[in-house]
Write a protein that holds these residues in place. Structure first.
Motif, PDB file in Angstrom:
ATOM      1  N   PRO A 164      34.656  33.579  44.435  1.00 20.98           N
ATOM      2  CA  PRO A 164      35.994  33.574  44.341  1.00 20.98           C
ATOM      3  C   PRO A 164      36.403  33.250  45.481  1.00 20.98           C
ATOM      4  O   PRO A 164      35.426  33.031  46.403  1.00 20.98           O
ATOM      5  N   ASN A 165      38.156  32.239  45.523  1.00 17.09           N
ATOM      6  CA  ASN A 165      37.761  31.442  47.299  1.00 17.09           C
ATOM      7  C   ASN A 165      37.761  32.089  47.984  1.00 17.09           C
ATOM      8  O   ASN A 165      39.399  33.564  47.821  1.00 17.09           O
ATOM      9  N   ALA A 166      37.200  32.162  49.075  1.00 17.75           N
ATOM     10  CA  ALA A 166      37.299  32.948  50.439  1.00 17.75           C
ATOM     11  C   ALA A 166      38.741  33.328  50.834  1.00 17.75           C
ATOM     12  O   ALA A 166      39.248  34.259  50.953  1.00 17.75           O
ATOM     13  N   GLU A 167      39.304  32.287  50.671  1.00 21.83           N
ATOM     14  CA  GLU A 167      40.544  32.199  51.171  1.00 21.83           C
ATOM     15  C   GLU A 167      41.787  32.462  50.299  1.00 21.83           C
ATOM     16  O   GLU A 167      42.580  33.380  50.892  1.00 21.83           O
ATOM     17  N   ASP A 168      41.480  32.743  48.825  1.00 16.40           N
ATOM     18  CA  ASP A 168      42.828  33.059  48.857  1.00 16.40           C
ATOM     19  C   ASP A 168      42.401  35.014  47.961  1.00 16.40           C
ATOM     20  O   ASP A 168      43.639  35.293  48.042  1.00 16.40           O
ATOM     21  N   LEU A 169      40.854  34.586  48.501  1.00 21.25           N
ATOM     22  CA  LEU A 169      40.975  36.824  48.449  1.00 21.25           C
ATOM     23  C   LEU A 169      41.019  37.225  49.283  1.00 21.25           C
ATOM     24  O   LEU A 169      41.774  38.534  49.998  1.00 21.25           O
ATOM     25  N   ALA A 170      41.052  36.958  51.275  1.00 24.64           N
ATOM     26  CA  ALA A 170      41.373  37.489  51.548  1.00 24.64           C
ATOM     27  C   ALA A 170      42.605  37.642  51.616  1.00 24.64           C
ATOM     28  O   ALA A 170      43.463  38.659  51.934  1.00 24.64           O
ATOM     29  N   GLY A 177      46.374  45.761  50.883  1.00 23.64           N
ATOM     30  CA  GLY A 177      45.803  46.643  51.556  1.00 23.64           C
ATOM     31  C   GLY A 177      44.536  47.409  51.395  1.00 23.64           C
ATOM     32  O   GLY A 177      43.674  48.296  51.724  1.00 23.64           O
ATOM     33  N   ILE A 178      43.172  46.498  51.099  1.00 20.78           N
ATOM     34  CA  ILE A 178      41.961  46.629  50.277  1.00 20.78           C
ATOM     35  C   ILE A 178      41.204  45.632  52.025  1.00 20.78           C
ATOM     36  O   ILE A 178      41.033  44.960  52.285  1.00 20.78           O
ATOM     37  N   PRO A 179      40.077  47.367  52.347  1.00 18.52           N
ATOM     38  CA  PRO A 179      39.323  46.500  53.655  1.00 18.52           C
ATOM     39  C   PRO A 179      38.126  45.167  53.332  1.00 18.52           C
ATOM     40  O   PRO A 179      37.481  45.664  51.696  1.00 18.52           O
ATOM     41  N   VAL A 180      37.465  44.507  54.020  1.00 19.25           N
ATOM     42  CA  VAL A 180      36.896  43.614  53.191  1.00 19.25           C
ATOM     43  C   VAL A 180      35.596  44.489  52.940  1.00 19.25           C
ATOM     44  O   VAL A 180      34.345  44.074  52.032  1.00 19.25           O
ATOM     45  N   GLU A 181      34.912  45.892  53.634  1.00 20.60           N
ATOM     46  CA  GLU A 181      34.128  46.000  53.047  1.00 20.60           C
ATOM     47  C   GLU A 181      33.725  46.359  51.840  1.00 20.60           C
ATOM     48  O   GLU A 181      32.456  46.776  51.771  1.00 20.60           O
ATOM     49  N   ALA A 182      35.197  46.686  50.454  1.00 14.10           N
ATOM     50  CA  ALA A 182      35.219  46.783  49.529  1.00 14.10           C
ATOM     51  C   ALA A 182      34.716  45.713  49.156  1.00 14.10           C
ATOM     52  O   ALA A 182      34.422  46.531  47.830  1.00 14.10           O
ATOM     53  N   ILE A 183      35.014  44.324  49.291  1.00 16.81           N
ATOM     54  CA  ILE A 183      34.499  43.809  48.399  1.00 16.81           C
ATOM     55  C   ILE A 183      32.548  43.468  48.836  1.00 16.81           C
ATOM     56  O   ILE A 183      32.491  42.596  49.426  1.00 16.81           O
ATOM     57  N   THR A 184      32.218  44.106  47.294  1.00 13.89           N
ATOM     58  CA  THR A 184      30.273  43.881  47.471  1.00 13.89           C
ATOM     59  C   THR A 184      30.437  43.098  46.314  1.00 13.89           C
ATOM     60  O   THR A 184      30.412  42.716  45.113  1.00 13.89           O
ATOM     61  N   LYS A 206      43.046  31.269  42.077  1.00  6.68           N
ATOM     62  CA  LYS A 206      44.223  31.696  43.082  1.00  6.68           C
ATOM     63  C   LYS A 206      44.321  32.943  41.675  1.00  6.68           C
ATOM     64  O   LYS A 206      44.271  34.424  42.021  1.00  6.68           O
ATOM     65  N   ARG A 207      44.360  33.173  40.587  1.00  5.48           N
ATOM     66  CA  ARG A 207      44.508  33.668  39.600  1.00  5.48           C
ATOM     67  C   ARG A 207      43.426  34.995  39.516  1.00  5.48           C
ATOM     68  O   ARG A 207      43.586  36.044  39.329  1.00  5.48           O
ATOM     69  N   TRP A 208      42.147  34.067  38.821  1.00  4.88           N
ATOM     70  CA  TRP A 208      40.908  35.014  39.600  1.00  4.88           C
ATOM     71  C   TRP A 208      40.920  36.052  40.589  1.00  4.88           C
ATOM     72  O   TRP A 208      40.317  37.125  40.381  1.00  4.88           O
ATOM     73  N   ALA A 209      41.588  35.693  42.092  1.00  7.46           N
ATOM     74  CA  ALA A 209      41.498  36.023  43.224  1.00  7.46           C
ATOM     75  C   ALA A 209      42.203  37.027  43.394  1.00  7.46           C
ATOM     76  O   ALA A 209      41.703  38.394  42.954  1.00  7.46           O
ATOM     77  N   ASN A 210      43.326  36.774  42.799  1.00  2.30           N
ATOM     78  CA  ASN A 210      43.958  38.143  42.444  1.00  2.30           C
ATOM     79  C   ASN A 210      43.766  38.988  41.157  1.00  2.30           C
ATOM     80  O   ASN A 210      43.726  40.546  41.375  1.00  2.30           O
ATOM     81  N   GLU A 211      42.797  38.560  40.334  1.00  4.41           N
ATOM     82  CA  GLU A 211      42.847  39.859  39.560  1.00  4.41           C
ATOM     83  C   GLU A 211      41.372  40.563  40.015  1.00  4.41           C
ATOM     84  O   GLU A 211      41.305  41.554  40.209  1.00  4.41           O
ATOM     85  N   LEU A 212      40.486  39.936  40.911  1.00  2.66           N
ATOM     86  CA  LEU A 212      39.051  41.171  41.390  1.00  2.66           C
ATOM     87  C   LEU A 212      39.721  41.628  42.413  1.00  2.66           C
ATOM     88  O   LEU A 212      39.260  42.986  42.284  1.00  2.66           O
ATOM     89  N   ALA A 213      41.059  41.589  43.062  1.00  3.33           N
ATOM     90  CA  ALA A 213      41.896  42.070  44.385  1.00  3.33           C
ATOM     91  C   ALA A 213      42.265  43.771  42.903  1.00  3.33           C
ATOM     92  O   ALA A 213      42.328  44.259  44.287  1.00  3.33           O
ATOM     93  N   LYS A 214      42.668  43.501  42.520  1.00  5.93           N
ATOM     94  CA  LYS A 214      43.785  44.578  41.781  1.00  5.93           C
ATOM     95  C   LYS A 214      42.406  45.209  40.731  1.00  5.93           C
ATOM     96  O   LYS A 214      42.125  46.006  40.881  1.00  5.93           O
ATOM     97  N   TRP A 215      41.197  44.370  40.800  1.00  4.46           N
ATOM     98  CA  TRP A 215      40.787  45.448  40.005  1.00  4.46           C
ATOM     99  C   TRP A 215      39.822  46.699  41.269  1.00  4.46           C
ATOM    100  O   TRP A 215      38.866  47.370  41.010  1.00  4.46           O
ATOM    101  N   ILE A 216      39.574  45.558  42.333  1.00  5.89           N
ATOM    102  CA  ILE A 216      38.773  46.437  43.228  1.00  5.89           C
ATOM    103  C   ILE A 216      39.532  47.062  43.853  1.00  5.89           C
ATOM    104  O   ILE A 216      40.191  48.632  44.445  1.00  5.89           O
ATOM    105  N   LYS A 217      41.093  47.713  43.846  1.00  7.14           N
ATOM    106  CA  LYS A 217      41.967  47.936  44.187  1.00  7.14           C
ATOM    107  C   LYS A 217      41.981  49.820  43.472  1.00  7.14           C
ATOM    108  O   LYS A 217      42.016  50.831  43.944  1.00  7.14           O
ATOM    109  N   ARG A 218      41.608  49.420  42.110  1.00  6.98           N
ATOM    110  CA  ARG A 218      41.747  49.925  40.885  1.00  6.98           C
ATOM    111  C   ARG A 218      40.249  51.477  40.521  1.00  6.98           C
ATOM    112  O   ARG A 218      40.321  52.303  41.105  1.00  6.98           O
TER     113      ARG A 218
END
Length: 239
Positions: A164-170, A177-184, A206-218
């Motif tokens: 993932p693009n670091a800036e997009d995912l951040a 509201g996902i903490p950084v340590e959750a991205i393993t 950007k959309r892949w970063a969004n999908e990954l963030a939603k995945w982590i949240k779920r």
């Protein structure tokens, strides 16, 4: 312009900057001809239209020499030859493409050459001891640059080496509201494995970063036993 590595006076060519072929598109029994068609499909999935194919001369010869089960050539009439085209696209055979590799792309819009100074050739007998040795020095130079399009709107399917693009995912994880340590690495690996099994799914970076963030949240909600409902439209129509 194809294979330059970008060091010294070499241009950074198209091959080093090209997106890798998505092996998930392959099917059992695919031939070289099939693989090239699937590469064209990969370009189309990314919302572009391929304009040409570049192959090593050895690989192009192998394709022209392809025979059917009865030993008949399927590509050409050996007396007259055949058009240097495949799947409606022109084929360029060049040693700049390594044997066993290929390049398929929308070359008509992929890059642009900026020519700052036309080719200039100068001849001199006054370089070092040229005069005494009856030698002539020839200098040929041209000043140019090549810009390869990096359109962030480019849609592409998941690949094994995707990160993932670091800036997009951040930005996405901060908004959710996902903490950084959750991205393993394990979570990212599961996400990639899921979408590698869905080769027809293509998104922008950007959309892949969004999908990954939603995945982590779920995943975090599931691990916490949360009964929080999914947002409206989470399972709705794909856009």
């Amino acid at each position: 312009m194809l294979a330059g590595d970008g060091t010294g006076q070499n241009l950074l060519g198209l091959i080093p900057q090209a997106t890798a072929f998505n092996n998930a598109l392959r099917k059992a029994g695919d031939t070289k001809i099939d693989t090239l068609r699937r590469a064209i499909l990969q370009v189309r999935i990314a919302e572009y239209r391929a304009s040409a194919i570049a192959l090593n001369p050895i690989d192009w010869a192998d394709l022209e020499l392809t025979k059917d089960s009865t030993g008949q050539y399927i590509w050409v009439n050996v007396q007259d030859g055949g058009q240097q085209r495949m799947w409606r696209l022109p084929v360029i055979d060049t040693n700049a493409v390594p044997e066993g590799e290929f390049l398929v792309g929308a070359f008509n819009i992929a890059a642009q050459v900026f020519d700052r100074e036309d080719a200039n050739v100068e001849v001199s007998t006054e370089d070092g001891d040229n005069f005494t040795k009856n030698m002539v020095t020839i200098r040929a130079e041209e000043r140019l640059a090549m810009a390869v399009s990096a359109d962030d709107r480019l849609r592409f399917p998941m690949t094994e080496d995707w990160q993932p693009n670091a800036e997009d995912l951040a930005a996405q994880t901060r908004l959710m509201g996902i903490p950084v340590e959750a991205i393993t690495p394990e979570v990212v690996g599961c996400f990639k494995a899921h979408y590698l099994a869905l080769p027809d799914t293509a998104h922008t970076s950007k959309r892949w970063a969004n999908e990954l963030a939603k995945w982590i949240k779920r995943e975090r909600a599931f691990a916490a036993g949360s009964d929080e409902p999914e947002p409206w439209g989470a399972k709705g129509v794909k856009v």
